[in-house]
Design a protein around this motif. Structure first.
Motif, PDB file in Angstrom:
ATOM      1  N   ILE B  23       0.881  -1.161   0.000  1.00  0.00           N
ATOM      2  CA  ILE B  23       0.000   0.000   0.000  1.00  0.00           C
ATOM      3  C   ILE B  23       0.920   1.212   0.000  1.00  0.00           C
ATOM      4  N   ALA B  24       0.782   2.064  -1.004  1.00  0.00           N
ATOM      5  CA  ALA B  24       1.696   3.211  -1.107  1.00  0.00           C
ATOM      6  C   ALA B  24       0.900   4.495  -1.262  1.00  0.00           C
ATOM      7  N   PHE B  25       1.332   5.536  -0.544  1.00  0.00           N
ATOM      8  CA  PHE B  25       0.713   6.855  -0.651  1.00  0.00           C
ATOM      9  C   PHE B  25       1.607   7.761  -1.481  1.00  0.00           C
ATOM     10  N   GLU B  26       0.966   8.603  -2.301  1.00  0.00           N
ATOM     11  CA  GLU B  26       1.711   9.555  -3.126  1.00  0.00           C
ATOM     12  C   GLU B  26       2.210  10.738  -2.303  1.00  0.00           C
ATOM     13  N   ALA B  27       1.505  11.053  -1.216  1.00  0.00           N
ATOM     14  CA  ALA B  27       1.789  12.258  -0.438  1.00  0.00           C
ATOM     15  C   ALA B  27       3.246  12.314   0.003  1.00  0.00           C
ATOM     16  N   GLU B  28       3.756  13.546   0.175  1.00  0.00           N
ATOM     17  CA  GLU B  28       5.133  13.734   0.650  1.00  0.00           C
ATOM     18  C   GLU B  28       5.301  13.014   1.995  1.00  0.00           C
ATOM     19  N   PRO B  29       6.416  12.341   2.192  1.00  0.00           N
ATOM     20  CA  PRO B  29       6.645  11.679   3.481  1.00  0.00           C
ATOM     21  C   PRO B  29       6.621  12.701   4.615  1.00  0.00           C
ATOM     22  N   SER B  30       5.978  12.340   5.700  1.00  0.00           N
ATOM     23  CA  SER B  30       5.879  13.224   6.854  1.00  0.00           C
ATOM     24  C   SER B  30       5.586  12.361   8.069  1.00  0.00           C
ATOM     25  N   PRO B  31       5.816  12.917   9.254  1.00  0.00           N
ATOM     26  CA  PRO B  31       5.453  12.158  10.453  1.00  0.00           C
ATOM     27  C   PRO B  31       3.980  11.750  10.427  1.00  0.00           C
ATOM     28  N   ALA B  32       3.109  12.643   9.959  1.00  0.00           N
ATOM     29  CA  ALA B  32       1.679  12.318   9.946  1.00  0.00           C
ATOM     30  C   ALA B  32       1.398  11.131   9.018  1.00  0.00           C
ATOM     31  N   LEU B  33       2.059  11.100   7.879  1.00  0.00           N
ATOM     32  CA  LEU B  33       1.857   9.985   6.944  1.00  0.00           C
ATOM     33  C   LEU B  33       2.372   8.679   7.560  1.00  0.00           C
ATOM     34  N   GLN B  34       3.521   8.763   8.232  1.00  0.00           N
ATOM     35  CA  GLN B  34       4.061   7.536   8.832  1.00  0.00           C
ATOM     36  C   GLN B  34       3.160   7.047   9.965  1.00  0.00           C
ATOM     37  N   GLU B  35       2.521   7.979  10.686  1.00  0.00           N
ATOM     38  CA  GLU B  35       1.540   7.585  11.710  1.00  0.00           C
ATOM     39  C   GLU B  35       0.398   6.814  11.060  1.00  0.00           C
ATOM     40  N   ARG B  36      -0.047   7.292   9.906  1.00  0.00           N
ATOM     41  CA  ARG B  36      -1.137   6.626   9.207  1.00  0.00           C
ATOM     42  C   ARG B  36      -0.723   5.213   8.801  1.00  0.00           C
ATOM     43  N   ILE B  37       0.509   5.093   8.344  1.00  0.00           N
ATOM     44  CA  ILE B  37       0.998   3.783   7.909  1.00  0.00           C
ATOM     45  C   ILE B  37       1.085   2.819   9.090  1.00  0.00           C
ATOM     46  N   ARG B  38       1.501   3.362  10.234  1.00  0.00           N
ATOM     47  CA  ARG B  38       1.588   2.533  11.425  1.00  0.00           C
ATOM     48  C   ARG B  38       0.188   2.048  11.829  1.00  0.00           C
ATOM     49  N   SER B  39      -0.772   2.929  11.728  1.00  0.00           N
ATOM     50  CA  SER B  39      -2.150   2.584  12.065  1.00  0.00           C
ATOM     51  C   SER B  39      -2.685   1.510  11.107  1.00  0.00           C
ATOM     52  N   LEU B  40      -2.326   1.649   9.854  1.00  0.00           N
ATOM     53  CA  LEU B  40      -2.717   0.672   8.835  1.00  0.00           C
ATOM     54  C   LEU B  40      -2.069  -0.688   9.116  1.00  0.00           C
ATOM     55  N   ALA B  41      -0.814  -0.651   9.562  1.00  0.00           N
ATOM     56  CA  ALA B  41      -0.113  -1.902   9.897  1.00  0.00           C
ATOM     57  C   ALA B  41      -0.846  -2.614  11.033  1.00  0.00           C
ATOM     58  N   ARG B  42      -1.241  -1.831  12.040  1.00  0.00           N
ATOM     59  CA  ARG B  42      -1.967  -2.445  13.171  1.00  0.00           C
ATOM     60  C   ARG B  42      -3.269  -3.071  12.683  1.00  0.00           C
ATOM     61  N   ARG B  43      -3.985  -2.357  11.836  1.00  0.00           N
ATOM     62  CA  ARG B  43      -5.252  -2.879  11.320  1.00  0.00           C
ATOM     63  C   ARG B  43      -5.017  -4.173  10.546  1.00  0.00           C
ATOM     64  N   ALA B  44      -4.010  -4.180   9.700  1.00  0.00           N
ATOM     65  CA  ALA B  44      -3.751  -5.356   8.859  1.00  0.00           C
ATOM     66  C   ALA B  44      -3.358  -6.568   9.712  1.00  0.00           C
ATOM     67  N   LEU B  45      -2.573  -6.322  10.760  1.00  0.00           N
ATOM     68  CA  LEU B  45      -2.080  -7.441  11.570  1.00  0.00           C
ATOM     69  C   LEU B  45      -3.186  -8.075  12.415  1.00  0.00           C
ATOM     70  N   GLU B  46      -4.341  -7.402  12.501  1.00  0.00           N
ATOM     71  CA  GLU B  46      -5.475  -8.027  13.195  1.00  0.00           C
ATOM     72  C   GLU B  46      -5.987  -9.230  12.404  1.00  0.00           C
ATOM     73  N   HIS B  47      -5.689  -9.258  11.118  1.00  0.00           N
ATOM     74  CA  HIS B  47      -6.151 -10.361  10.280  1.00  0.00           C
ATOM     75  C   HIS B  47      -5.160 -11.517  10.343  1.00  0.00           C
ATOM     76  N   ASP B  48      -5.679 -12.707  10.618  1.00  0.00           N
ATOM     77  CA  ASP B  48      -4.825 -13.889  10.796  1.00  0.00           C
ATOM     78  C   ASP B  48      -3.944 -14.196   9.595  1.00  0.00           C
ATOM     79  N   ALA B  49      -4.427 -13.857   8.411  1.00  0.00           N
ATOM     80  CA  ALA B  49      -3.684 -14.225   7.206  1.00  0.00           C
ATOM     81  C   ALA B  49      -2.447 -13.361   7.003  1.00  0.00           C
ATOM     82  N   VAL B  50      -2.377 -12.237   7.731  1.00  0.00           N
ATOM     83  CA  VAL B  50      -1.232 -11.323   7.575  1.00  0.00           C
ATOM     84  C   VAL B  50      -0.162 -11.695   8.596  1.00  0.00           C
TER      85      VAL B  50
END
Lengths: 323, 220
Positions: B23-50
């Motif tokens: 999953i890739a975002f076009e937006a300029e890298p920033s702390p806020a974007l990395q926070e979003r990615i971290r949140s997405l990682a947590r969401r994805a890891l809730e799924h057993d297949a990940v």
């Protein structure tokens, strides 16, 4: 009763303890490691009476000599290297029961690069982050976190497999026929990489044969040959990489990542070798040639099923022998 | 934290390999974007297949337990991205790293000061004044890519990398700063060193720094 262990008398060119790999810590920057030929690892382990992912010794180009200090099963798979136990031949993809004090001697590998040597009970080094594989770059796991040396004494786990059966399996044909073009190049199937479009002469990547450069190791194969055009927008945002990824650095000469690769990278990914063929790539010789054959997810799946079918068939044959 | 209300646009979702989705975002890298990615990682890891979620700069790669789940999970990524955008941000940890700046511990401090047109103690002050965010880990176990270096401290990498950099060395390479967890070859300008162990394979987790952590350097 003698202690269950083996002593490395000579490691050959390069040998290390590897199992099925270290998964789960990539977000902390910890790479996967593990046997470069997982099919050989699983097969050798089963012949030795072990769990498929148990730890074994991965030898590079043969040449190792190992003294077996207690009676135990021994199995070889991967590159054929005219191995003998006290003078009695032990071909690749075969196993035997070795007596205490016997010496396993590997000759030079004839075809392929990596030979897995498995012992009944498996190499009983501690698990680190869930795996007994050696992380050579970071210096942990395996035996003392490093390549094996003469004099190393490796503990071997207890084994329920007391069978003395010696037998040989039908090798997987893609192991015997590693060389599959007229020039001897090893053909490996690969998916088109996500940044392939940034490479102006990506076609040339697929049409050429690439030599494997001497500066290659378990982290990756550096290829040699006339460079491809430098990728457009060469500087990229870092992303996760995995073994099998073919990167194109600014010098235009691809690198095939292998099991010990870093977890992230920033070079365009021109191709990704499919899982079934990563072992074939890793069995190719330094100085030898690779030819990448473009494939898709459906074919990759069919290739995985071929591997699974071989493993199922051999598991049944082994179980019958070890009864 | 208001990060999660920010709009980074719809990410690009793709199957990269047999068992990797990205999953890739076009937006300029920033702390806020990395926070979003971290949140997405947590969401994805809730799924057993990940099995694993590895952050990059503005992107996230998911490694699946089975390739057979790839297409079904790929279809779910946009929904996970939306859920991550709406999720409450977790409170970040702040890790303090004590650093001895200069001298034998930071042999390149004079060169960095000269290059940046600053006094050495000003380099130290600016470096220690920053609040850094762990964008992601890579290069070697426990090595954190930190965002937030003061632009005045950006210094090109050494023309000839050192064959050996001591463990704990704090360096500047281009617009990045970071700490070498382990002795390794390296091309960054070394300005100090910490005794803190950044990586312990027997620790849980093994890396002191995790994506999303805040980092401060404290001169000692």
């Amino acid at each position: 009763m003698s202690e269950r262990r083996v002593t490395i008398l000579a490691p050959g060119l390069f040998a290390s303890v590897q199992d099925g790999g270290r998964f789960g810590a990539r977000a902390s920057g910890v790479g996967v490691a593990g046997a470069l030929d997982p099919l050989a690892l699983v097969t050798a382990n089963r012949m030795a009476g072990n769990d498929p992912d148990a730890a074994a010794i991965e030898c590079t180009l043969g040449g190792a000599r190992i003294r077996i200090e207690a009676p135990m099963r021994v199995a070889l798979a991967g590159a054929e290297c005219d191995a003998r136990i006290d003078g009695v031949r032990l071909p690749a993809w075969s196993c035997a029961f070795a007596e205490a004090g016997s010496v396993l001697a590997l000759g030079a590998a004839r075809e392929g690069t990596r030979t897995i040597v498995a012992f009944g009970g498996g190499i009983d080094v501690p698990r680190v982050l869930g795996s007994r594989s050696t992380d050579l770059a970071a210096g942990f796991g395996g035996f003392a976190g490093r390549a094996l040396r003469a004099g190393d004494e490796l503990p071997i786990g207890p084994s329920a497999a007391s069978a003395r059966a010696a037998f040989r399996l039908q090798p997987p044909e893609w192991s015997v026929h590693l060389s599959s073009s007229e020039t001897g190049a090893v053909r490996v199937r690969a998916l088109v990489g996500p940044e392939s479009a940034r490479v102006a002469d990506a076609r040339s990547f697929w049409e050429r044969e690439w030599e494997i450069a001497p500066q290659s190791n378990r982290m990756g194969y550096r290829l040699a040959g006339a460079p491809l055009a430098a990728p457009r927008d060469g500087a990229m945002r870092s992303h996760a990489v995995e073994p099998g990824v073919v990167q194109l650095p600014p010098n235009g000469v691809p690198i095939v990542l292998l099991a010990d690769a870093q977890t992230t990278g920033g070079y365009p990914r021109i191709a990704i070798v499919i899982e079934a063929d990563r072992r074939r790539a890793a069995q190719a010789r330094i100085g030898g040639r690779l030819r990448f054959v473009r494939t898709d997810f459906d074919e990759a799946k069919a290739a995985r099923h071929d591997v699974e079918a071989y493993l199922r068939a051999t598991a049944a044959a082994i179980a019958a022998q070890l009864q | 934290m208001a990060f999660h209300t920010m709009d980074f646009g719809a990410p690009t979702c793709a199957r990269i390999s047999e068992r990797a989705l990205a999953i890739a975002f076009e937006a300029e890298p920033s702390p806020a974007l990395q926070e979003r990615i971290r949140s997405l990682a947590r969401r994805a890891l809730e799924h057993d297949a990940v099995a694993e979620a590895v952050a990059g700069l503005g992107n996230l790669t998911l490694f699946l337990r089975s390739p057979d789940d790839a297409e079904a999970l790929l279809a779910r990524l946009p929904a996970w991205a939306s859920e991550a955008a709406a999720a409450e941000a977790s409170a970040p940890r702040t890790i303090e790293i004590p650093v001895r700046y200069g001298g034998a511990d930071g042999p390149d401090l004079p060169a960095v000061a000269q290059r940046c047109g600053l006094a050495e103690d000003e380099v130290v002050r600016l470096h220690a004044a920053g609040e850094y965010l762990v964008f992601f880990l890579g290069f070697q176990p426990g090595f954190a890519y930190l965002g937030g270096l003061d632009a005045r401290l950006a210094t090109p990498r050494l023309a000839t990398p050192r064959t050996e950099v001591p463990a704990g060395s704090v360096g500047i390479g281009g617009a990045q700063t970071g700490v070498y967890p382990r002795r390794a070859p390296g091309g960054w300008n070394l300005i100090g060193r910490t005794e803190l162990a950044l990586f312990d394979p027997f620790g849980s987790p093994p890396s002191l720094l995790q994506a999303g952590d805040r980092v401060r350097f404290v001169p000692v």
